[in-house]
Design an enzyme around this catalytic site. Structure first.
Site, PDB file in Angstrom:
ATOM      1  N   SER A 108       0.799  -1.219   0.000  1.00  0.00           N
ATOM      2  CA  SER A 108       0.000   0.000   0.000  1.00  0.00           C
ATOM      3  C   SER A 108       0.835   1.274   0.000  1.00  0.00           C
ATOM      4  CB  SER A 108      -0.921   0.012   1.223  1.00  0.00           C
ATOM      5  OG  SER A 108      -0.158   0.064   2.419  1.00  0.00           O
ATOM      6  N   ASP A 142      10.132   4.075   8.299  1.00  0.00           N
ATOM      7  CA  ASP A 142       8.882   3.424   8.683  1.00  0.00           C
ATOM      8  C   ASP A 142       8.993   2.736  10.042  1.00  0.00           C
ATOM      9  OD1 ASP A 142       7.824   4.261   6.300  1.00  0.00           O
ATOM     10  OD2 ASP A 142       8.059   2.332   5.283  1.00  0.00           O
TER      11      ASP A 142
END
Length: 311
Positions: free
Chosen positions: A80, A129
């Site tokens: 995603s 991340d």
């Protein structure tokens, strides 16, 4: 610069019911049970779970392999661009640390997750991340040589927080992509001395600071300008970051109130993020909803990874 949103990765660990180690990716409906000594982190939906299990067993349990059942699921679809893989590794490390009573703080959890994902499993990508998921909230991150990282939490005023949240639209194109291929192209361009790719990276670095400054001042007009400039720079770092589908969605969005656009993560598909005037938000959402993808209702979060035990 990074902010976390209310889309989560979940990991649950409990003792195995039998004499085997059990791994279950609930959202992918994939499971496997095996003898502890035969656990191997082969590619597939269970790779992250096995990678975390093997690393912690080898480096923190003296080679002991406890009989556990590990179950995971995620709010974000794979590929995603929302950092779903790294967030899942952070969730797994935090869950195992809680289960095994390992004294890890946010930096340790993030660095371990990075080592497992990038070094042990050989998956291409960066490291923002992991730190975003471990710390949570708005952060300005600095990355240096020899794995030195400094995470600077940003004190965003409530009205700026609310205005930015009202100005952002998160749109899933419906197309997942393999980020590793795009990241490998970016790395290859840099190694081959492609000046356009290197210049784009330098611009992105400068614009991260500019975006931080505009956000702290509450200058969201400037924030949108910097974000759009960053998106143009990002597209120069690799040819596969954008494509005709992304270009068409971007054009549609700008015709319906968007002031800036960006593809999350490596690019090529996944989620797109738009900035608009809050008064234009409904018009933009309606236009994007008719383009075949899905608009996600999201909110910023203050907290990163958390773990707990049930009595």
């Amino acid at each position: 610069m990074n902010v976390t949103i209310d889309k989560y990765a979940y990991a649950t660990i409990d003792p195995s019911c039998g004499e085997l180690v059990e791994f279950q990716a609930l959202d992918a409906d994939v499971s496997e049970s095996c003898v502890a000594s035969e656990v191997v982190a082969s590619p597939g939906p269970l790779q992250l779970m096995k990678g975390v299990y093997l690393h912690l067993c080898e480096h923190h349990l003296g080679g002991e392999r406890p009989l556990v059942r590990v179950r995971t699921h995620s709010d974000a679809p794979p590929g995603s661009g929302l950092g779903s893989s790294s967030t899942m590794v952070v969730a797994l490390v935090a869950a195992f640390a809680e289960y095994l009573s390992l004294p890890f703080g946010e930096y340790e959890i993030a660095q371990l997750a990075y080592q497992i994902e990038r070094n042990d499993l050989g998956l291409s990508g960066g490291k923002q991340d992991q730190y975003a998921a471990a710390f949570g909230g708005f952060n300005f991150m600095e990355f240096y040589a020899e794995d030195r990282v400094i995470v600077n939490p940003l004190r965003i005023k409530d009205w700026i927080w609310a205005e930015l949240e009202s100005s952002l639209v998160l749109y899933f194109t419906g197309v997942s992509r393999a980020s590793a291929k795009i990241i490998d192209e970016q790395s290859r361009n840099i190694k081959e001395g492609r000046s356009d790719s290197l210049d784009a990276m330098h611009r992105l670095k400068v614009e991260a600071t500019q975006m931080k400054e505009s956000l702290l001042r509450g200058d969201l007009g400037r924030f949108a300008e910097v974000m759009q400039s960053g998106w143009q720079a990002k597209k120069q770092s690799a040819s596969s970051i954008t494509n005709p589908m992304i270009d068409e969605i971007e054009e549609l969005a700008f015709a319906n109130g968007a002031r800036a656009a960006k593809v999350s993560g490596a690019g090529g598909g996944g989620f797109m993020m738009f900035v608009c005037d809050p008064a234009d938000r409904l018009r933009l959402v309606r236009a994007l909803s008719g383009a075949g993808g899905t608009v996600y209702d999201t909110h910023f979060t203050h907290h990163g990874a958390s773990s707990w035990k049930l009595g």
